[in-house]
Design a protein around this motif. Sequence first.
Motif, PDB file in Angstrom:
ATOM      1  N   HIS A  56       0.855  -1.196   0.000  1.00 16.53           N
ATOM      2  CA  HIS A  56       0.000   0.000   0.000  1.00 16.53           C
ATOM      3  C   HIS A  56       0.892   1.248   0.000  1.00 16.53           C
ATOM      4  O   HIS A  56       0.818   2.103   0.880  1.00 16.53           O
ATOM      5  N   ASN A  57       1.691   1.331  -1.022  1.00 15.99           N
ATOM      6  CA  ASN A  57       2.741   2.351  -1.101  1.00 15.99           C
ATOM      7  C   ASN A  57       2.149   3.677  -1.576  1.00 15.99           C
ATOM      8  O   ASN A  57       2.007   3.914  -2.770  1.00 15.99           O
ATOM      9  N   LEU A  58       1.812   4.544  -0.644  1.00 17.82           N
ATOM     10  CA  LEU A  58       1.182   5.819  -0.984  1.00 17.82           C
ATOM     11  C   LEU A  58       2.180   6.940  -1.234  1.00 17.82           C
ATOM     12  O   LEU A  58       1.804   7.986  -1.763  1.00 17.82           O
ATOM     13  N   HIS A  59       3.434   6.746  -0.858  1.00 16.25           N
ATOM     14  CA  HIS A  59       4.389   7.854  -0.934  1.00 16.25           C
ATOM     15  C   HIS A  59       5.476   7.676  -1.980  1.00 16.25           C
ATOM     16  O   HIS A  59       6.114   8.652  -2.362  1.00 16.25           O
ATOM     17  N   GLY A  60       5.738   6.467  -2.445  1.00 15.33           N
ATOM     18  CA  GLY A  60       6.684   6.259  -3.530  1.00 15.33           C
ATOM     19  C   GLY A  60       8.138   6.235  -3.085  1.00 15.33           C
ATOM     20  O   GLY A  60       8.469   6.368  -1.902  1.00 15.33           O
ATOM     21  N   GLN A  61       9.038   6.097  -4.071  1.00 15.86           N
ATOM     22  CA  GLN A  61      10.465   6.000  -3.818  1.00 15.86           C
ATOM     23  C   GLN A  61      11.253   6.439  -5.054  1.00 15.86           C
ATOM     24  O   GLN A  61      10.675   6.619  -6.125  1.00 15.86           O
ATOM     25  N   ILE A  62      12.543   6.593  -4.870  1.00 14.43           N
ATOM     26  CA  ILE A  62      13.447   6.901  -5.978  1.00 14.43           C
ATOM     27  C   ILE A  62      14.525   5.826  -6.020  1.00 14.43           C
ATOM     28  O   ILE A  62      15.171   5.543  -5.002  1.00 14.43           O
ATOM     29  N   LEU A  90       4.110   4.017   5.521  1.00 14.95           N
ATOM     30  CA  LEU A  90       4.042   5.459   5.275  1.00 14.95           C
ATOM     31  C   LEU A  90       5.293   6.180   5.757  1.00 14.95           C
ATOM     32  O   LEU A  90       5.388   7.400   5.634  1.00 14.95           O
ATOM     33  N   THR A  91       6.243   5.432   6.292  1.00 12.79           N
ATOM     34  CA  THR A  91       7.463   6.026   6.823  1.00 12.79           C
ATOM     35  C   THR A  91       8.552   6.015   5.766  1.00 12.79           C
ATOM     36  O   THR A  91       8.780   4.996   5.106  1.00 12.79           O
ATOM     37  N   GLY A  92       9.228   7.135   5.603  1.00 17.34           N
ATOM     38  CA  GLY A  92      10.278   7.238   4.604  1.00 17.34           C
ATOM     39  C   GLY A  92      11.667   7.083   5.195  1.00 17.34           C
ATOM     40  O   GLY A  92      11.832   6.813   6.394  1.00 17.34           O
ATOM     41  N   THR A  93      12.652   7.286   4.348  1.00 16.35           N
ATOM     42  CA  THR A  93      14.059   7.230   4.768  1.00 16.35           C
ATOM     43  C   THR A  93      14.772   8.509   4.368  1.00 16.35           C
ATOM     44  O   THR A  93      15.973   8.504   4.097  1.00 16.35           O
ATOM     45  N   ILE A  94      14.045   9.607   4.306  1.00 18.19           N
ATOM     46  CA  ILE A  94      14.590  10.858   3.799  1.00 18.19           C
ATOM     47  C   ILE A  94      15.468  11.517   4.860  1.00 18.19           C
ATOM     48  O   ILE A  94      15.052  11.666   6.013  1.00 18.19           O
ATOM     49  N   ASP A  95      16.658  11.935   4.474  1.00 21.58           N
ATOM     50  CA  ASP A  95      17.494  12.778   5.326  1.00 21.58           C
ATOM     51  C   ASP A  95      17.187  14.230   4.984  1.00 21.58           C
ATOM     52  O   ASP A  95      17.675  14.751   3.975  1.00 21.58           O
ATOM     53  N   GLY A  96      16.349  14.848   5.790  1.00 18.44           N
ATOM     54  CA  GLY A  96      15.993  16.233   5.514  1.00 18.44           C
ATOM     55  C   GLY A  96      14.493  16.401   5.445  1.00 18.44           C
ATOM     56  O   GLY A  96      13.752  15.858   6.265  1.00 18.44           O
TER      57      GLY A  96
END
Length: 651
Positions: A489-495, A536-542
Motif C-alpha cells: 500500500h505504497n502511498l508515498h513512492g520511492q526513488i 508510510l514512513t520514509g528514509t529521507i534525510d531532511g
Amino acid sequence: MKHDPQDFHQRLEAHDDQSINPSANPPLATLIDPTRRNLLKGGLGLAALGLFGGSLAACSKASASPLLNFTSVPLQFDPQFDQVLVPPGYRAVPFFSWGDAVEPGAPDWHPDASDDWPAQLKQAGDNHDGMNFFPFEGEEDRGLLVMNHEYVNPPLHPSGVIDQSRPRPLDEVRKEQAAHGVSVIEVRKGSDGQWHRVMDSPYNRRISMLTPMRLAGPLAGLEMMKTASDPAGLTVLGTLNNCATGVTPWGTFLTCEENWHNYFINRDPADYQQRVSHKRYGLASTGTSKNYAWETADPRFDATPYADQPHGGHVNEPHRFGWVVEIDPFDPGAQPIKRTAFGRFSRECAALALGEDGRMAFYSGDDARGEYVYKFVPSGRFDAANPRANRDLLDAGTLYAARFDADGSGQWLALVHGHNGLSAEHGFASQAEVLLNARAAADRAGATPMDRPEWAAVHPRTREVYVALTNNDGRGDKQPTDAANPRPHNLHGQILRFNEQGGDPTATTFTWELFLLAGEARGARTAEGGPVPANLTGTIDGDVFSSPDGLAFDAAGRLWIQTDYDDEEAPMQGMGCNMMLCADPATREVRRFMVGPRGCEITGLAWSPDGKAMWANIQHPTLSYPASDGHSRPRSTTVLVTRIDGGVIGS
C-alpha cells in the motif's frame, strides 16, 4: 457527466493510475530467502533493505551538503494558499500562462475563457508540463523555451465544465485539442538583468492535436498504422497527453505521449478482448472515452472496428499515439516526427545518457501501477562533426525493459523479435508487433513490475540514472512487494538509482539501489499520537515529501525532485501543498526549495546555461493562481525563479 473543476484532476488521476498489467512476472520477493522475505512482508524491515545495495545505511542523519546552499521553505497547509513560495533571497514570478499569446496574430487571452479554438491554436496550451531550454549557438542570454501541454481542465471553457453526458460540441472539442501539445517561445535576458519573452520572434509556435506529423521508423506505412483518414499510414494529426521530455545531442526536443489511451474507445466487446494493442493499454470499452468523449464529435477517436470502412475505420488510430515525437525548435517549418523505434507505451520521458564515444541511451518510465522501466539504444552513434548524419538516428535501435534482481544487480531485457519469448507462438509475429505492444512484450520478457515509473534523470558527469516511482496503493494486494518496490500500500513512492556496467549507456547489465523511500520522517507520530505506519514512513534525510514525479539534474549535479499528489487526500494532507525539493546525490540530504499553490502539481524544469535562471511549471492550480485575487480562473503557469543577488540557483 459534468465535472467540477476542483475534482477534475483527481478524476483523471484515478483512471490514469489503474493497474492493467495481467502478467505473472515473478516479483522479486519470491527470489529472496524466506527470512528476508518475511521481514519485508511483516514490518517492512527497513534494516533488511540495506542488504539490497546498502542504500539505506547511508541515510542516518542529515548532513551539511556542499551543494545545497539555501534555506528550506516550510510546508503549507492553508486550504487557500495561492502563491509560490521559494527560499529567502529568491524570487518566483509568473512568466508564461495558459492563454498567453504565442504565434503572431494571437489575441489577448479572455478572462471569461471565451477565446475560440482558432485563437487557442496561437495561444499557450493548458497544463504546462515537461520543458527544456535550447540556447542559441554561442549565446547564453538567448534561447528557446520548449514545453509540453499535457491535457486540459474545465476552466478552458466559459461554462467551467466538460459535459460527457451528451455529444460534445465540435467547437469545444477543437479548443481542447488546440490546447494540447507543445509551445516554443523565444526568451532573452534584457539589459535590466531579467529574462523576458521575445513576443515577435519567428521561432514562436504552437504544436497541437491539429498539427500534421510524420510517422517514421519500423512501423511507418504498415497496415497496423493505416486508417480511413490516412490510408498510407504515414501522417498523424497531432500529439496528446505530452508529459515529460528529452533532448538529443543534436539539439532537438523529444516530447513523450503518456496517457493517450484515455482518449479512445472500442465498443466491440469481442474485438476489444482479443486486441492486445487496445486492451493491454486500457482503452475504454463502454460508455465514452475516459477523458473528454472526443469520439462523440470527432470520429477518429472511435477505435471500434467497422468492416464497411477502409482499414476498419479508425481502429488503428490508437496505434499512432504513445510514441516519442521529435521536434526541431530552431526550424519553425519542420514537421514533427513520431519515432516508432522507441516502442509504444504511456511514456513519461526520454532521458538521455551520452557516452564519450557517441553511443546513447534514452531512459523512460511507463506511468501506471505495475508497469516497467525502459531504455532505447539507437544503433548509430552521435557525430558532432557531421550534424546531417544524426538526422534519423532515432529510427533504428533496440528497446529494452528492466529487470531488477534481488541482489542489487539488474538486466536489460531486449524487446527484439525472436528473443526473450517474443515469437509468433506468443503473439508477436514481427518486430513491428513487439514495438506496437511493448507492454505485452515486456510482460513476456520478464521485466519487473514497478510502482508507477515516472521521470528518469541522468547525472551530468557520472551517468548514474535515477527513476521516480511515484506510488502504488495496490502494491502488496494486487501486486506483491519486492526489493525495488518494498512497501505494501505504497502511498508515498520511492526513488531508485542505478549504474550501467562500466558506465556504458548501451550495457545490458547494471547495479541498482534504493536512493530513498518518500514519506513521513522516521519516528513521526500520527495526529492521534501513535507511530506512523511502516508503509508510510520514509528514509529521507531532511525535508519530507510524497509521490516523487519530476526529476532533473542541474549542471552542478543537484537532483531536483517534483511532487504530484492529491493534497486534500489522507495521508498526503500531512505534506501540505505540492513542492519541489533538491537532493545531494552524495550525502542524500534533501531540502525543500519550492511550494506551489493549493491543488497544483509542480512539474517541468529548465535552466539558463549559466544556471542563474530556472523555469518551473505550476500545473492545474485549483485556486485563482497566478492572479491570486480569489476570483480569477486558475491558469497553469510557468514561473521564473532567480536569486535576488543574481547568483546560481541552489548554490
